[in-house]
Design a protein around this motif. Structure first.
Motif, PDB file in Angstrom:
ATOM      1  N   ASN A  92       3.685 -18.939  55.483  1.00 13.61           N
ATOM      2  CA  ASN A  92       4.451 -18.569  54.334  1.00 13.61           C
ATOM      3  C   ASN A  92       5.396 -19.840  53.967  1.00 13.61           C
ATOM      4  O   ASN A  92       5.531 -20.225  52.888  1.00 13.61           O
ATOM      5  N   ASP A  93       5.684 -20.590  55.270  1.00 15.75           N
ATOM      6  CA  ASP A  93       6.657 -21.673  55.250  1.00 15.75           C
ATOM      7  C   ASP A  93       5.818 -22.826  54.583  1.00 15.75           C
ATOM      8  O   ASP A  93       6.242 -23.489  53.659  1.00 15.75           O
ATOM      9  N   SER A 112       2.152  -8.372  54.318  1.00 21.97           N
ATOM     10  CA  SER A 112       1.706  -9.662  54.233  1.00 21.97           C
ATOM     11  C   SER A 112       0.806 -10.068  53.276  1.00 21.97           C
ATOM     12  O   SER A 112       0.888 -10.963  52.256  1.00 21.97           O
ATOM     13  N   GLU A 141      10.127 -13.033  53.391  1.00 17.81           N
ATOM     14  CA  GLU A 141      10.819 -13.515  54.305  1.00 17.81           C
ATOM     15  C   GLU A 141      11.451 -12.435  55.216  1.00 17.81           C
ATOM     16  O   GLU A 141      11.751 -12.651  56.496  1.00 17.81           O
ATOM     17  N   GLU A 142      11.878 -11.183  54.644  1.00 17.65           N
ATOM     18  CA  GLU A 142      12.350  -9.964  55.439  1.00 17.65           C
ATOM     19  C   GLU A 142      11.028  -9.485  56.359  1.00 17.65           C
ATOM     20  O   GLU A 142      11.373  -9.095  57.517  1.00 17.65           O
ATOM     21  N   SER A 165      11.765 -12.892  48.538  1.00 18.61           N
ATOM     22  CA  SER A 165      12.584 -12.101  49.392  1.00 18.61           C
ATOM     23  C   SER A 165      12.215 -11.137  50.539  1.00 18.61           C
ATOM     24  O   SER A 165      12.246 -11.217  51.755  1.00 18.61           O
ATOM     25  N   THR A 210       4.493 -16.709  59.695  1.00 19.82           N
ATOM     26  CA  THR A 210       5.524 -16.994  59.019  1.00 19.82           C
ATOM     27  C   THR A 210       5.481 -18.892  58.788  1.00 19.82           C
ATOM     28  O   THR A 210       5.766 -19.123  57.816  1.00 19.82           O
ATOM     29  N   ASP A 240       8.617 -11.007  57.499  1.00 23.22           N
ATOM     30  CA  ASP A 240       8.182 -12.116  58.464  1.00 23.22           C
ATOM     31  C   ASP A 240       9.585 -11.765  59.834  1.00 23.22           C
ATOM     32  O   ASP A 240       8.794 -11.712  61.007  1.00 23.22           O
ATOM     33  N   GLN A 241      10.705 -11.837  59.196  1.00 19.03           N
ATOM     34  CA  GLN A 241      11.839 -11.882  60.047  1.00 19.03           C
ATOM     35  C   GLN A 241      11.919 -10.351  61.047  1.00 19.03           C
ATOM     36  O   GLN A 241      11.969 -10.487  62.157  1.00 19.03           O
ATOM     37  N   ARG A 276       5.265 -22.378  50.743  1.00 12.69           N
ATOM     38  CA  ARG A 276       6.584 -22.634  50.145  1.00 12.69           C
ATOM     39  C   ARG A 276       6.709 -24.033  49.986  1.00 12.69           C
ATOM     40  O   ARG A 276       7.168 -24.758  48.918  1.00 12.69           O
TER      41      ARG A 276
END
Length: 197
Positions: free
Chosen positions: A140-141, A70, A106-107, A103, A137, A109-110, A144
Motif C-alpha cells: 500500500n505504501d 485489503s 491505513e486503518e 483512510s 502495508t 493495516d494499522q 501511494r
C-alpha cells in the motif's frame, strides 16, 4: 493486489514508450469499474483484543478479514488509478470516496499490525501473519509512492529514470515475498480474494 501492481508497471512502460517516441501497442487487461460504480466497504479488520492468547480459528478469521478487506479497498484504488491514467476528471463524490478508501486502507493495516503484535499468536501462524502484515502495508505504501511519483512526472517534476528507480525500490513487494504468503495460505488452507492459490 497483483492487478494493481501490473497496472502501474504497464503505465510506466507506456510512459517510457511515449517518452522515447516508440509506438505503444496496447496490452489486453481486464476492464476496471469506474470509481463511481464502486462501493466503499463497510467492514475492515478491527479488534480490541490485547495481551490475549489468540486461537488458531481467531487468527485464521483475522487473516481472511484483513486480506479480503485489503483486496476490496485495492479494487477501488485500481479504479482510481485507471481514472488518472485515462485523465478523467473525478467528481467531488468520487474524490471523497477515494479519500475515505485511503483512510480505511491505513486503518486496516494499522489495526491488523496492532492485533498481531499485541497478542500471542499460535506459533505456526506468527511468522506468516507478520509476513502478510508487512507485505500488504509495504504494498500500500509502494502504490501511494508510485501514485505521487506519477503526479510529479505528469507535472514535469521528474524524469522516466526517476520513476524506474521508484519502481525497483521495494524490497518486500516482489514475487518472492508474494510466493511465501501464497505458500503459507495454501499450507494453512486459508482462502482469500487477495491471494488466490
Amino acid at each position: 493486489m497483483k492487478k494493481t501492481l501490473s497496472s502501474v508497471i504497464v503505465a510506466l512502460l507506456v510512459l517510457c514508450g511515449c517518452q522515447q517516441g516508440e509506438p505503444y501497442q496496447g496490452l489486453e487487461d481486464e476492464p476496471v469499474a469506474n470509481v463511481s460504480e464502486m462501493e466503499v466497504p463497510d467492514t475492515i479488520f478491527t479488534s480490541n483484543r490485547k495481551d490475549a492468547s489468540i486461537t488458531e480459528d481467531e487468527i485464521r478469521s483475522a487473516i481472511i478479514l484483513y486480506l479480503n478487506s485489503s483486496e476490496d479497498l485495492d479494487e477501488i484504488m485500481q479504479a482510481f488509478q485507471e481514472s488518472i491514467y485515462s485523465e478523467e476528471e473525478l467528481t467531488r463524490e468520487e474524490k471523497d470516496k477515494v479519500n475515505k478508501t485511503i483512510s480505511l486502507i491505513e486503518e486496516n493495516d494499522q489495526n491488523f499490525s496492532d492485533f498481531i503484535t499485541s497478542n500471542s499468536l499460535p506459533a505456526d501462524y506468527a511468522k506468516g501473519a507478520d509476513l502478510i502484515s508487512q507485505y500488504i502495508t509495504d504494498y500500500n505504501d509502494y502504490i501511494r509512492d508510485l501514485n505521487k511519483a506519477f503526479d510529479r512526472f505528469d507535472k514535469g517534476e521528474m524524469k522516466v529514470s526517476d520513476l524506474e528507480t521508484i519502481l525497483g525500490s521495494s524490497e518486500s513487494v516482489n514475487g518472492r515475498e508474494q510466493k511465501k504468503i501464497e505458500d503459507f495460505l495454501r499450507d494453512k488452507d486459508i482462502q482469500t480474494r487477495a491471494f488466490q492459490q
